[in-house]
Design an enzyme around this catalytic site. Structure first.
Site, PDB file in Angstrom:
ATOM      1  N   LYS A   1       0.823  -1.218   0.000  1.00 48.20           N
ATOM      2  CA  LYS A   1       0.000   0.000   0.000  1.00 48.20           C
ATOM      3  C   LYS A   1       0.859   1.272   0.000  1.00 48.20           C
ATOM      4  O   LYS A   1       0.501   2.266  -0.615  1.00 48.20           O
ATOM      5  CB  LYS A   1      -0.943   0.007   1.202  1.00 48.20           C
ATOM      6  CG  LYS A   1      -2.080  -0.975   1.035  1.00 48.20           C
ATOM      7  CD  LYS A   1      -3.064  -0.933   2.176  1.00 48.20           C
ATOM      8  CE  LYS A   1      -4.070  -2.054   1.997  1.00 48.20           C
ATOM      9  NZ  LYS A   1      -5.097  -2.112   3.001  1.00 48.20           N
TER      10      LYS A   1
ATOM     11  N   GLY B   1      -2.058  -1.243  16.959  1.00 46.96           N
ATOM     12  CA  GLY B   1      -1.437  -1.296  15.633  1.00 46.96           C
ATOM     13  C   GLY B   1      -1.330   0.100  15.043  1.00 46.96           C
ATOM     14  O   GLY B   1      -2.148   0.988  15.344  1.00 46.96           O
ATOM     15  N   ALA B   2      -0.278   0.291  14.231  1.00 49.27           N
ATOM     16  CA  ALA B   2      -0.075   1.598  13.586  1.00 49.27           C
ATOM     17  C   ALA B   2       0.451   1.401  12.168  1.00 49.27           C
ATOM     18  O   ALA B   2       1.168   2.249  11.646  1.00 49.27           O
ATOM     19  CB  ALA B   2       0.889   2.451  14.421  1.00 49.27           C
ATOM     20  N   GLY B   3       0.076   0.274  11.557  1.00 42.50           N
ATOM     21  CA  GLY B   3       0.492   0.007  10.176  1.00 42.50           C
ATOM     22  C   GLY B   3      -0.473   0.637   9.180  1.00 42.50           C
ATOM     23  O   GLY B   3      -1.181   1.598   9.505  1.00 42.50           O
ATOM     24  N   GLY B   4      -0.497   0.052   7.960  1.00 44.13           N
ATOM     25  CA  GLY B   4      -1.308   0.633   6.883  1.00 44.13           C
ATOM     26  C   GLY B   4      -2.784   0.751   7.240  1.00 44.13           C
ATOM     27  O   GLY B   4      -3.382   1.816   7.068  1.00 44.13           O
TER      28      GLY B   4
HETATM   29  P1  NAP Z   1       0.658  -3.812   8.823  1.00 40.30           P
HETATM   30  O1  NAP Z   1       0.864  -2.618   7.940  1.00 40.30           O
HETATM   31  O2  NAP Z   1       1.675  -4.902   8.816  1.00 40.30           O
HETATM   32  O3  NAP Z   1       0.471  -3.244  10.305  1.00 40.30           O
HETATM   33  C1  NAP Z   1       0.325  -4.039  11.451  1.00 40.30           C
HETATM   34  C2  NAP Z   1       1.017  -3.347  12.602  1.00 40.30           C
HETATM   35  O4  NAP Z   1       0.720  -4.042  13.818  1.00 40.30           O
HETATM   36  C3  NAP Z   1       2.543  -3.326  12.437  1.00 40.30           C
HETATM   37  O5  NAP Z   1       3.012  -2.042  12.737  1.00 40.30           O
HETATM   38  C4  NAP Z   1       2.972  -4.367  13.476  1.00 40.30           C
HETATM   39  O6  NAP Z   1       4.272  -4.121  13.955  1.00 40.30           O
HETATM   40  C5  NAP Z   1       1.941  -4.167  14.560  1.00 40.30           C
HETATM   41  N1  NAP Z   1       1.818  -5.266  15.487  1.00 40.30           N
HETATM   42  C6  NAP Z   1       2.025  -6.586  15.257  1.00 40.30           C
HETATM   43  N2  NAP Z   1       1.790  -7.284  16.401  1.00 40.30           N
HETATM   44  C7  NAP Z   1       1.429  -6.402  17.353  1.00 40.30           C
HETATM   45  C8  NAP Z   1       1.054  -6.512  18.730  1.00 40.30           C
HETATM   46  N3  NAP Z   1       1.023  -7.702  19.353  1.00 40.30           N
HETATM   47  N4  NAP Z   1       0.771  -5.392  19.422  1.00 40.30           N
HETATM   48  C9  NAP Z   1       0.827  -4.187  18.802  1.00 40.30           C
HETATM   49  N5  NAP Z   1       1.183  -4.012  17.510  1.00 40.30           N
HETATM   50  C10 NAP Z   1       1.480  -5.104  16.776  1.00 40.30           C
HETATM   51  O7  NAP Z   1      -0.741  -4.510   8.476  1.00 40.30           O
HETATM   52  P2  NAP Z   1      -2.101  -3.805   8.013  1.00 40.30           P
HETATM   53  O8  NAP Z   1      -2.123  -3.632   6.547  1.00 40.30           O
HETATM   54  O9  NAP Z   1      -2.341  -2.593   8.847  1.00 40.30           O
HETATM   55  O10 NAP Z   1      -3.137  -4.961   8.378  1.00 40.30           O
HETATM   56  C11 NAP Z   1      -3.401  -5.293   9.729  1.00 40.30           C
HETATM   57  C12 NAP Z   1      -4.594  -6.239   9.765  1.00 40.30           C
HETATM   58  O11 NAP Z   1      -5.751  -5.527   9.299  1.00 40.30           O
HETATM   59  C13 NAP Z   1      -4.419  -7.441   8.827  1.00 40.30           C
HETATM   60  O12 NAP Z   1      -5.003  -8.562   9.444  1.00 40.30           O
HETATM   61  C14 NAP Z   1      -5.223  -7.059   7.609  1.00 40.30           C
HETATM   62  O13 NAP Z   1      -5.717  -8.155   6.892  1.00 40.30           O
HETATM   63  C15 NAP Z   1      -6.354  -6.246   8.247  1.00 40.30           C
HETATM   64  N6  NAP Z   1      -6.961  -5.282   7.316  1.00 40.30           N
HETATM   65  C16 NAP Z   1      -8.274  -5.462   7.035  1.00 40.30           C
HETATM   66  C17 NAP Z   1      -8.908  -4.576   6.186  1.00 40.30           C
HETATM   67  C18 NAP Z   1     -10.377  -4.768   5.887  1.00 40.30           C
HETATM   68  O14 NAP Z   1     -10.861  -4.255   4.884  1.00 40.30           O
HETATM   69  N7  NAP Z   1     -11.092  -5.470   6.731  1.00 40.30           N
HETATM   70  C19 NAP Z   1      -8.208  -3.504   5.612  1.00 40.30           C
HETATM   71  C20 NAP Z   1      -6.848  -3.340   5.942  1.00 40.30           C
HETATM   72  C21 NAP Z   1      -6.240  -4.254   6.805  1.00 40.30           C
HETATM   73  P3  NAP Z   1       5.507  -4.876  13.212  1.00 40.30           P
HETATM   74  O15 NAP Z   1       5.502  -4.371  11.794  1.00 40.30           O
HETATM   75  O16 NAP Z   1       6.689  -4.462  14.003  1.00 40.30           O
HETATM   76  O17 NAP Z   1       5.178  -6.347  13.286  1.00 40.30           O
END
Ligand code: NAP
Length: 283
Positions: free
Chosen positions: A72, A134-137
């Protein structure tokens, strides 16, 4: 049936993508509206991303595509036509349209999709305490959308504190009046005082994943939202349901971000109920 000389091609790029439900809802929408188009999944290993943007889009005659983890943010520099304000704000794109001259326009429908789903659940974020894990995408889109609706407070925890701090700065830059803080531990989220608890980490996708929080902190008044939609009930959502909380998984967010993407590509009103049904059939 609307006739077009060639089938239009859309898709999703990510790595991996096999878990995605997007093709079911987009293909159902195309079929329902009689649009001669197909949505496919493109699993693109990181070393092939550049090739995808420089060659595959033209070779496959793509008209548009969604972007998921981990691209993304990496896809943003390839946008060379219009770039929406929320892509600039989040520095992340989830929907790309290929213009007639081959240039690429991008929008980010994740945050709006999340907020539309909150509304569907009858939850009004205004003056509410929000705790975000969480603070990712995904978290960025959620945090910036929520911040536009004047929450009382937004607390953010990520195991990578630099990501949480980056997100705090984005929120402060674009929504200066938002009371936003990062916290260094899960305890700092003060889940026992939250009105809305959001999981925006991938923790919960696997059976072996731990329960993210101490379930004893959950008041039954808190709305617990997990962005994960597969599985439909994560350990967090199960614990929240058992504590009497209202819960939601990410299926509604997926639906609305997909419906908005469909409209961006086709210029037509998305058949949301058809798309929802296609998603529910997968659960
Ligand atoms: P991402 O960019 O990888 O962000 C996830 C973040 O969570 C990372 O910064 C990660 O740190 C952190 N993290 C991991 N384990 C943690 C914990 N135990 N405590 C606190 N923070 C933690 O992923 P994303 O794109 O945001 O996606 C996250 C989830 O949302 C996924 O399951 C995705 O499928 C879902 N999602 C769903 C939708 C929807 O339409 N429903 C849309 C977007 C995303 P590290 O990088 O250091 O591991």
């Amino acid at each position: 049936m609307e006739q077009t000389s060639d089938k239009l091609r859309y898709g999703l790029i990510g790595y991996p993508v096999s878990h995605s439900y997007s093709a079911f809802m987009q293909n159902a929408a195309f079929k329902y509206l009689g649009i001669n188009a197909e949505y496919e999944l493109f699993q693109i290993p990181p070393k092939e991303l550049d090739n995808f943007f420089k060659k595959t889009i033209v070779e496959k005659k793509l008209s548009g595509f969604n972007v998921t983890v981990p691209y993304k943010e990496k896809a943003v520099p390839y946008l060379n036509a219009s770039v929406s304000p929320n892509v600039r704000m989040n520095q992340a794109v989830n929907t790309v349209r290929v213009e007639k001259d081959g240039s690429l326009s991008g929008v980010n429908t994740d945050g709006i999709g999340f907020c539309m789903d909150l509304k569907d659940h009858g939850f009004d974020v205004r003056r509410k305490n929000v705790s975000l894990i969480g603070a990712g995408g995904g978290a960025k889109s959620v945090a910036t959308c929520v911040s536009g609706i004047n929450p009382a407070r937004l607390r953010i925890f990520d195991i990578d504190q630099s990501k949480a701090e980056l997100l705090r700065r984005i929120v402060k830059d674009f929504f200066p009046s938002t009371n936003v803080e990062t916290v260094e531990t899960m305890d700092g989220l003060e889940i026992d005082r939250a009105d809305l608890l959001i999981n925006a980490t991938p923790v919960g996708m696997k059976d072996s994943d731990p329960l993210l929080i101490d379930p004893g902190l959950l008041r039954k008044e808190v709305f617990v939202y997990d962005l994960i939609y597969n599985p439909g009930e994560t350990k967090l959502l199960r614990a929240a349901r058992q504590a009497g909380c209202i819960t939601a998984n990410g299926l509604g967010m997926l639906l609305y971000q997909g419906a908005l993407a469909f409209e961006f590509w086709t210029g037509k009103v998305a058949p949301v109920d058809i798309m929802r049904r296609a998603l529910l059939e997968q659960i």
